[in-house]
Design a protein around this motif. Structure first.
Motif: not given
Length: 601
Positions: A71-75, A129-144
């Motif tokens: 819910i933070s906006g990340t990704g 993998l592109g822009w959208q995959a990078a943002n999904l990974f950034l959200a997961l990376w932040t959660a981890l």
């Protein structure tokens, strides 16, 4: 999972982006030995034979951290903050650019010198993998990262996961008390209470992830890794390694961590020459430090008295200390038996002294260098309330619980605000401008851009390959989906109901700052309301274009040159002691925009 295994996993998480940075930014014949030195230091320090306590509920910790991150906006998950356009720009430029990243800038390309470790794993995914995959990974990376911090906090404070989540994910300080003391109708925003003192901003709470996730993760992990190394009785050189890893994550967090590392080094001074890990950690630290000091300009720095009238500021300073930190220490004293000797005193000293020195445009030293000391204080806080600590008197315990409740009010507001405004807000890559274009002036780009002639880029870094070109500006300044960060001065927050946004211009000048790749025509389109007797003049790069003495809707054709330009709305009057048309609001309100756009063909 044991505490040692958790510590190693957290160290690996902290180290991975630094390996990427060193391997990609240094010339290959330097990258190999520097990365080898870092890897050797990690293995040298992580050797440990003693048993350690078990750590439970890792998946629940990841779930709790994910709820906050998503819910933070990340990704693009949740509404993004005013700072997210900059985060998006850093990530996209790291994806699009050859590493190290350079920008076209006159005769000589300008290198990026932002501390970007947090973004690098996601940028690597984006290149594949592109822009959208990078943002999904950034959200997961932040959660981890936040889940690892939560588990480390739970283990070191010897409290429950739920109690740990209160401190790591929800604790926002006593900002509501500060807001009551500094009651002000200005800044109608979810961020308003962060700056209740109008000078300093204390860290903590979900707004950290909403606004500056790289500093939040670095602050928690650096402090908890160091405390964990002491508790596990690892080699004292572990502190030097953690400090070296922290530099590319957050320079100011590293500044706040350094005194703790120095204290441990002093206590182990007899072994400094016997343990090679000290020297091994110094090698990547030196490379990162040379990179960071190659910035194009200096940020404001000096004693607070050089920037503010100390006679008027010291009461605010004392109240800030009391509200944000001292209440906890006074209620829960003593809890030093959990912490290494001297850490409590050092934490209190740092939290007391940091606000007295300014570094950065927004007193960033207090906001970020205070994170390790505050993390140490909160670990002791949580332990003092746990069943493992000597029991507190009933009244003190009740007051401590009340402080925790009050310290979570902002989190409740944030979760409510996030639920009401929730949306998937990731902009298309085509709408994300380059990082240098997110600056409202050269003082901002001093953080983002470096000097090609600096030692790091002359002797250590790989040469520039295919520098990134800037993008032409098309921007709606009343769009709730922010497209640029800090590219204006003298504009308030976007206000008003959905579908009818408005934005205050401040006096005397409200300025739009643009950075264009080449000369091109553009259209300035606006609608604003004026008060009787008020005049507004529109200027392009200091040259007056038109003046208005009544509310108007108009468009002006512009010829924007290559490089920086400013569009200024200069008002003859504004809200001030001499003309207090809004006496309950301390902002220098001048006039209200209903539309403000700059569009390029």
């Amino acid at each position: 999972m044991t505490l040692l295994l958790l510590w190693r996993a957290s160290l690996a998480y902290f180290a991975l982006p630094v390996f990427i940075f060193l391997a990609a930014w240094l010339r290959w014949y330097l990258a190999i030995p520097v990365c080898a030195a870092l890897l050797t230091a990690i293995f040298n320090i992580s050797v440990h034979q003693r048993p350690s306590a078990a750590v439970k509920t890792p998946f629940l910790a990841l779930l709790l951290a994910s709820v906050l991150v998503f819910i933070s906006g990340t990704g693009g998950f949740g509404r993004q903050s005013e700072d997210h356009p900059k985060h998006n720009a850093v990530l996209l430029d790291l994806i699009d650019g050859h590493w190290p990243v350079y920008y076209e800038s006159g005769a000589q390309p300008a290198p990026m010198t932002y501390y970007a470790a947090y973004y690098l794993p996601a940028a690597l995914v984006g290149k594949l993998l592109g822009w959208q995959a990078a943002n999904l990974f950034l959200a997961l990376w932040t959660a981890l990262g936040m889940a690892l911090a939560l588990l480390l906090f739970q283990s070191l404070s010897r409290t429950t996961l739920a109690a740990s989540a209160l401190f790591v994910l929800l604790w926002s300080g006593m900002r509501d008390i500060g807001g009551l003391l500094a009651r002000d109708a200005s800044a109608p925003s979810i961020y308003a209470l962060q700056y209740w003192s109008h000078i300093w901003n204390a860290p903590g709470g979900p707004l950290d992830l909403h606004y500056i996730p790289q500093h939040a993760i670095a602050g928690w992990l650096a402090a908890l890794l160091l405390l964990g190394a002491v508790k596990l009785e690892l080699k004292p050189s572990a502190g030097a390694l953690i400090l070296a890893l922290c530099l590319p994550w957050s320079t100011l967090v590293a500044v706040g961590l350094a005194p703790f590392v120095a204290l441990q080094a002093w206590r182990a001074r007899g072994t400094l020459l016997k343990d090679p890990a000290w020297a091994l950690a110094a090698i990547p630290a030196a490379a990162a430090a040379l990179f960071l000091v190659s910035s194009a300009g200096a940020l404001p720095a000096g004693p607070i008295s050089h920037f503010l009238d100390w006679r008027a500021t010291w009461p605010v300073y004392l109240v800030f200390l009391l509200v944000e930190w001292a209440i906890l220490a006074l209620l829960l004293w003593p809890f030093s038996e959990l912490l290494p000797r001297g850490w409590l005193t050092l934490s209190i000293a740092l939290l007391t002294l940091l606000p007295l020195y300014r570094v950065g445009l927004f007193y960033d030293l207090t906001a970020h260098a205070a994170r390790p000391a505050l993390a140490v204080l909160l670990v002791g806080f949580a332990w003092r309330l746990s069943e493992h600590a000597p029991p507190l008197p009933y009244i003190r315990r009740a007051l401590a619980v009340l402080c925790i409740i009050v310290g979570s009010f902002e989190s409740v507001r944030f979760f409510t605000w996030s639920a009401v405004h929730y949306r998937l807000s990731l902009p298309p890559a085509s709408e994300v401008r380059r990082l240098p274009q997110h600056s409202a002036g050269p003082q901002y780009n001093a953080q983002y851009l470096g000097r090609p002639q600096a030692a790091f880029f002359r002797f250590l870094a790989a040469p520039p390959v295919s520098p990134l070109s800037l993008k032409t500006t098309s921007l709606d300044y009343l769009s709730t989906r922010e497209q640029l960060h800090d590219n204006h001065q003298g504009l308030g927050f976007i206000e008003g109901p959905p579908g009818s946004p408005v934005r205050w211009a401040f006096g005397p000048d409200a300025t739009l700052c643009l950075l264009e790749p080449h000369p091109h025509p553009a259209l300035l389109d606006f609608h604003f309301d004026l008060r009787p007797g008020q005049t507004v003049t529109v200027l392009l790069n200091g040259r007056a274009l038109r003046s208005y003495s009544a509310s108007t809707s108009d468009s002006i054709d512009l010829d924007l040159p290559a490089g920086p330009s400013t569009i200024t709305f200069r008002s003859s009057t504004w809200n001030s002691p001499a003309d207090p048309f809004a006496p309950a609001d301390s902002r220098p309100l001048a006039f209200l925009f209903h539309r403000l756009r700059v569009t390029a063909p």
